[in-house]
Design a protein around this motif. Structure first.
Motif, PDB file in Angstrom:
ATOM      1  N   LEU A   1       7.951   0.907   7.090  1.00 20.24           N
ATOM      2  CA  LEU A   1       7.139   0.611   5.913  1.00 20.24           C
ATOM      3  C   LEU A   1       6.224   1.773   5.541  1.00 20.24           C
ATOM      4  O   LEU A   1       5.563   1.720   4.513  1.00 20.24           O
ATOM      5  CB  LEU A   1       6.320  -0.663   6.131  1.00 20.24           C
ATOM      6  N   GLY A   2       6.172   2.797   6.372  1.00 16.49           N
ATOM      7  CA  GLY A   2       5.455   4.008   5.986  1.00 16.49           C
ATOM      8  C   GLY A   2       4.111   4.252   6.630  1.00 16.49           C
ATOM      9  O   GLY A   2       3.390   5.153   6.192  1.00 16.49           O
ATOM     10  N   ALA A   3       3.744   3.494   7.645  1.00 18.46           N
ATOM     11  CA  ALA A   3       2.477   3.769   8.330  1.00 18.46           C
ATOM     12  C   ALA A   3       2.581   5.112   9.046  1.00 18.46           C
ATOM     13  O   ALA A   3       3.635   5.479   9.555  1.00 18.46           O
ATOM     14  CB  ALA A   3       2.149   2.667   9.328  1.00 18.46           C
ATOM     15  N   GLN A   4       1.472   5.841   9.067  1.00 17.69           N
ATOM     16  CA  GLN A   4       1.480   7.149   9.705  1.00 17.69           C
ATOM     17  C   GLN A   4       1.303   7.057  11.221  1.00 17.69           C
ATOM     18  O   GLN A   4       1.862   7.865  11.947  1.00 17.69           O
ATOM     19  CB  GLN A   4       0.363   8.029   9.128  1.00 17.69           C
ATOM     20  N   ILE A   5       0.501   6.108  11.682  1.00 12.57           N
ATOM     21  CA  ILE A   5       0.200   6.005  13.112  1.00 12.57           C
ATOM     22  C   ILE A   5       0.186   4.535  13.513  1.00 12.57           C
ATOM     23  O   ILE A   5      -0.280   3.680  12.775  1.00 12.57           O
ATOM     24  CB  ILE A   5      -1.161   6.646  13.436  1.00 12.57           C
ATOM     25  N   PHE A   6       0.677   4.268  14.709  1.00 15.50           N
ATOM     26  CA  PHE A   6       0.650   2.933  15.302  1.00 15.50           C
ATOM     27  C   PHE A   6      -0.106   3.062  16.615  1.00 15.50           C
ATOM     28  O   PHE A   6       0.349   3.758  17.524  1.00 15.50           O
ATOM     29  CB  PHE A   6       2.079   2.437  15.542  1.00 15.50           C
TER      30      PHE A   6
ATOM     31  N   LEU B   1       0.820  -1.212   0.000  1.00 11.68           N
ATOM     32  CA  LEU B   1       0.000   0.000   0.000  1.00 11.68           C
ATOM     33  C   LEU B   1       0.853   1.261   0.000  1.00 11.68           C
ATOM     34  O   LEU B   1       0.580   2.203  -0.749  1.00 11.68           O
ATOM     35  CB  LEU B   1      -0.927   0.020   1.219  1.00 11.68           C
ATOM     36  N   THR B   2       1.870   1.291   0.827  1.00  7.13           N
ATOM     37  CA  THR B   2       2.683   2.499   0.932  1.00  7.13           C
ATOM     38  C   THR B   2       3.618   2.675  -0.261  1.00  7.13           C
ATOM     39  O   THR B   2       3.946   3.797  -0.619  1.00  7.13           O
ATOM     40  CB  THR B   2       3.480   2.533   2.251  1.00  7.13           C
ATOM     41  N   SER B   3       4.018   1.585  -0.892  1.00 11.61           N
ATOM     42  CA  SER B   3       4.888   1.729  -2.062  1.00 11.61           C
ATOM     43  C   SER B   3       4.091   2.123  -3.303  1.00 11.61           C
ATOM     44  O   SER B   3       4.596   2.819  -4.173  1.00 11.61           O
ATOM     45  CB  SER B   3       5.667   0.442  -2.325  1.00 11.61           C
ATOM     46  N   ASN B   4       2.832   1.707  -3.374  1.00 12.76           N
ATOM     47  CA  ASN B   4       1.997   2.016  -4.541  1.00 12.76           C
ATOM     48  C   ASN B   4       1.359   3.396  -4.470  1.00 12.76           C
ATOM     49  O   ASN B   4       1.038   3.976  -5.488  1.00 12.76           O
ATOM     50  CB  ASN B   4       0.892   0.971  -4.717  1.00 12.76           C
TER      51      ASN B   4
END
Length: 104
Positions: free
Chosen positions: A87-92, A60-63
């Motif tokens: 991997l580029g998630a905005q929030i955990f 998802l984050t690469s696309n």
């Protein structure tokens, strides 16, 4: 209960004018491609396979770098927290989480 949380999130999103969908990990890519969401909420352990969830996050984050992904989980795991960030998630978010916390 994860199903209840998902339903609450869908209802809370609707109150904010956001159409939300829930999909199992196996269908997530198709649902996302068909509906082009504003944000993706990804439960790291929902599929019982953290690696499958991380693979989806990476794809998802690469696309689509503009697509925000919020990841939440019951298990506090620093290694997975780092992987998710890389991997580029905005929030955990750590469960239990309320719909209001997710929508904030």
């Amino acid at each position: 209960n994860d199903a209840l949380l998902c339903q609450q999130l869908i209802e809370e999103a609707a109150l904010c004018g956001i159409e939300a969908f829930m999909a199992p990990l196996t269908d997530a890519k198709d649902v996302i491609a068909q509906n082009v969401p504003d944000v993706v909420l990804l439960d790291l352990h929902f599929s019982n396979s953290v690696e499958s969830s991380l693979e989806l996050l990476a794809e998802l984050t690469s696309n689509n770098l503009a697509l925000p992904v919020l990841v939440f989980t019951e298990v506090e795991d620093f290694t997975n927290r780092l992987k998710v960030a890389r991997l580029g998630a905005q929030i955990f978010l750590q469960k239990p989480v309320t719909p209001a916390a997710v929508m904030a």
